[in-house]
Design an enzyme around this catalytic site. Structure first.
Site, PDB file in Angstrom:
ATOM      1  N   THR A  43       0.835  -1.210   0.000  1.00 40.31           N
ATOM      2  CA  THR A  43       0.000   0.000   0.000  1.00 40.31           C
ATOM      3  C   THR A  43       0.868   1.258   0.000  1.00 40.31           C
ATOM      4  OG1 THR A  43      -1.660  -1.219   1.257  1.00 40.31           O
ATOM      5  CG2 THR A  43      -1.857   1.181   1.260  1.00 40.31           C
ATOM      6  N   VAL A  44       1.812   1.352   0.950  1.00 42.65           N
ATOM      7  CA  VAL A  44       2.603   2.583   1.063  1.00 42.65           C
ATOM      8  C   VAL A  44       3.630   2.674  -0.076  1.00 42.65           C
ATOM      9  CG1 VAL A  44       4.061   3.994   2.566  1.00 42.65           C
ATOM     10  CG2 VAL A  44       2.273   2.574   3.577  1.00 42.65           C
TER      11      VAL A  44
ATOM     12  N   GLY B  59       0.513   9.583  10.078  1.00 45.29           N
ATOM     13  CA  GLY B  59       0.298   9.538   8.622  1.00 45.29           C
ATOM     14  C   GLY B  59       0.908  10.752   7.945  1.00 45.29           C
TER      15      GLY B  59
ATOM     16  N   ILE C 295       0.550  13.914   8.643  1.00 48.30           N
ATOM     17  CA  ILE C 295       0.747  15.127   9.469  1.00 48.30           C
ATOM     18  C   ILE C 295       2.242  15.302   9.755  1.00 48.30           C
ATOM     19  CG2 ILE C 295       0.164  16.288  11.638  1.00 48.30           C
ATOM     20  CD1 ILE C 295      -2.147  14.335  11.978  1.00 48.30           C
TER      21      ILE C 295
ATOM     22  N   GLY D  70      -7.689   0.413   3.429  1.00 45.33           N
ATOM     23  CA  GLY D  70      -6.216   0.437   3.499  1.00 45.33           C
ATOM     24  C   GLY D  70      -5.679   1.178   4.717  1.00 45.33           C
TER      25      GLY D  70
ATOM     26  N   GLU E 166      -3.416  -2.089   9.927  1.00 46.52           N
ATOM     27  CA  GLU E 166      -2.167  -2.854   9.838  1.00 46.52           C
ATOM     28  C   GLU E 166      -2.461  -4.224   9.241  1.00 46.52           C
ATOM     29  OE1 GLU E 166       0.961  -1.518  10.882  1.00 46.52           O
ATOM     30  OE2 GLU E 166      -0.431   0.130  10.688  1.00 46.52           O
TER      31      GLU E 166
ATOM     32  N   ASP F 174      -0.205  -0.164  18.010  1.00 44.18           N
ATOM     33  CA  ASP F 174       0.270   0.772  16.987  1.00 44.18           C
ATOM     34  C   ASP F 174       0.401   2.188  17.586  1.00 44.18           C
ATOM     35  OD1 ASP F 174       0.522   1.477  13.949  1.00 44.18           O
ATOM     36  OD2 ASP F 174      -1.045   2.811  14.676  1.00 44.18           O
TER      37      ASP F 174
ATOM     38  N   LYS G 207       3.755   4.714  18.402  1.00 40.09           N
ATOM     39  CA  LYS G 207       3.807   6.103  17.916  1.00 40.09           C
ATOM     40  C   LYS G 207       4.032   7.091  19.061  1.00 40.09           C
ATOM     41  CE  LYS G 207       0.938   5.127  13.863  1.00 40.09           C
ATOM     42  NZ  LYS G 207      -0.449   5.017  13.383  1.00 40.09           N
TER      43      LYS G 207
HETATM   44  N1  HSE Z   1      -2.849   1.245  10.949  1.00 41.47           N
HETATM   45  C1  HSE Z   1      -2.367   2.569  11.107  1.00 41.47           C
HETATM   46  C2  HSE Z   1      -3.540   3.460  11.488  1.00 41.47           C
HETATM   47  C3  HSE Z   1      -1.747   3.036   9.820  1.00 41.47           C
HETATM   48  O1  HSE Z   1      -4.682   3.018  11.363  1.00 41.47           O
HETATM   49  O2  HSE Z   1      -3.325   4.583  11.933  1.00 41.47           O
HETATM   50  C4  HSE Z   1      -0.998   4.332   9.916  1.00 41.47           C
HETATM   51  O3  HSE Z   1       0.096   4.217  10.780  1.00 41.47           O
END
Ligand code: HSE
Length: 404
Positions: free
Chosen positions: A11-12, A129, A131, A182, A185, A196, A200
């Protein structure tokens, strides 16, 4: 010409190729050079895709090519990403990545290698993302002592909670929608259980406080237990429920960090961060409040942040961009010492029994849920709350923290 190699065409990775092709002219102008995708690494074949011409299946091709200046790691996961990234840095290639798991676990070591070699290891896309929060913490908020970062840092769970709140959707249905868009994860447990967001906030806190916050030290709770009934209570209170990742300096040099669902009031700048959007609230001792808001997940927003790192690295090919992140550990205070207010749903008990334990509390009743009620405690340390709540035994249905 600056040659780049993209590791991973998922995806990325496909987003990175798309962004570079779409905005080629302006990107080159900003980089001051021609950004050229020399290789894309993936185990799969992509018949008919223009990427076929530069597709390789073996990392050795990239590792052994001295013409590759920048490696873009967008595979995700720890291995083989860690081995590939470390090898690239050791051979003098700058690296940028969207991989929060890699940065949260190996960030200090990889940054140190880059520093020693006067190259760069950048990771803007790993948090929030699209930002630009990492660049803001690194380059803009340098006059401040940061004392709080609180963010909605996971787009998937924010999307899910928003849909549950506004459309009364079922948990599994909205998770599937988020995956289809999309956002999620590869293993959505990382989103739903808060892992996740935990990585972060570990990254953002390490940058903000200048010490390494180990994500494994952060208390983490996900959204799997949040129900439509909890949402109804939140609405009755004029509040909403969000998964927050937060870290704070308390007094002189003590810190706490956690990821958990919180009840948020309308006075919070994070209250209106809905859908897949992310928001990061930062408080600095001279700045006061600042809010960063934008697309927090998905192919193109994430790719936009990755490509911004490519541009930065192309502009600083032989000069390290300093970060305020040392390998010295950031120690967190005991969660029992962290104070706040607690929203509790109970069944099979009375207001008198609750107030006998907690003193005067704010009571909430919902007509549609007879036989139970909820209350919000006064401000107290978590340790005190845990001692007190045990007196109510099995009558406790749910506890959600309240964001002050
Ligand atoms: N799975 C992560 C989210 C993707 O939903 O924020 C971006 O890091």
């Amino acid at each position: 010409m600056v040659n780049i190699a993209v590791l991973g065409y998922g995806t990325v990775g496909s987003g990175v190729v798309e962004v570079i092709n779409t905005n080629h002219k302006s990107i080159n102008k900003r980089a001051g050079d021609d950004i050229h995708i020399k290789y894309v690494l993936d185990l799969r074949d992509f018949p008919g895709d223009p990427v076929e011409d530069v597709l390789v299946h073996d990392y050795e091709v990239i590792a052994n090519d001295p013409e590759v200046d920048i490696v873009v790691e967008v595979m995700g996961g720890i291995e083989p990403a860690y081995t590939f990234v470390k090898r690239a840095l050791l051979s003098g290639k700058s690296v940028c990545t969207s991989n929060k798991a890699l940065v949260a676990k190996h960030g200090p070591e990889l940054m140190e290698i880059a520093r020693e070699r006067d190259i760069n290891f950048l990771f803007e896309a790993s948090c929030g993302g699209g930002i630009p929060i990492i660049r803001a913490l690194n380059s803009s908020l340098t006059a401040d002592e940061i004392d709080e970062i609180t963010g909605i840092l996971n787009g998937t769970t924010n999307y899910m909670l928003y849909k549950m709140s506004t459309e009364g959707c079922e948990f599994d249905t909205v998770l599937k929608e988020a995956q289809a868009k999309g956002y999620a994860e590869a293993d959505p447990t990382a989103d739903v259980e808060g892992y996740d967001a935990c990585r972060k906030i570990a990254i953002l806190s390490s940058l903000a406080y200048g010490r390494f916050l180990n994500y494994e030290d952060i208390y983490t709770e996900g959204i799997a237990k949040i129900t439509p009934e909890d949402m109804e209570y939140a609405k009755e209170l004029g509040m909403t429920i969000k998964l927050l990742a937060t870290s704070r300096r308390v007094g002189d040099g003590s810190f706490y960090a956690m990821v958990a669902p919180f009840l948020l009031g309308q006075n919070s700048p994070l209250f209106s961060v809905n859908d897949v959007f992310n928001g990061v609230f930062v408080h600095g001792n001279v700045l006061g409040d600042a809010m960063f808001y934008g697309s927090g997940a998905g192919k193109l927003p994430t790719a936009s942040a990755v490509v911004a790192d490519v541009v930065d690295e192309a502009k600083h090919l032989h000069r390290n961009i300093m970060t305020n992140w040392s390998s010295h550990p950031l120690c967190l205070m005991d969660m029992k010492e962290v104070a706040g207010r607690f929203f509790v749903r109970v069944k099979g008990t009375t207001v008198d029994q609750v107030e006998a334990v907690f003193g005067k509390v704010e009571i909430v009743n919902l007509k549609q849920l007879p036989g139970e009620f909820a209350f919000i405690t006064s401000h107290m340390k978590q340790g005190e709350y845990m001692d007190k709540i045990s007196a109510l035994g099995d009558s406790v249905l749910t506890m959600i923290r309240v964001k002050d």
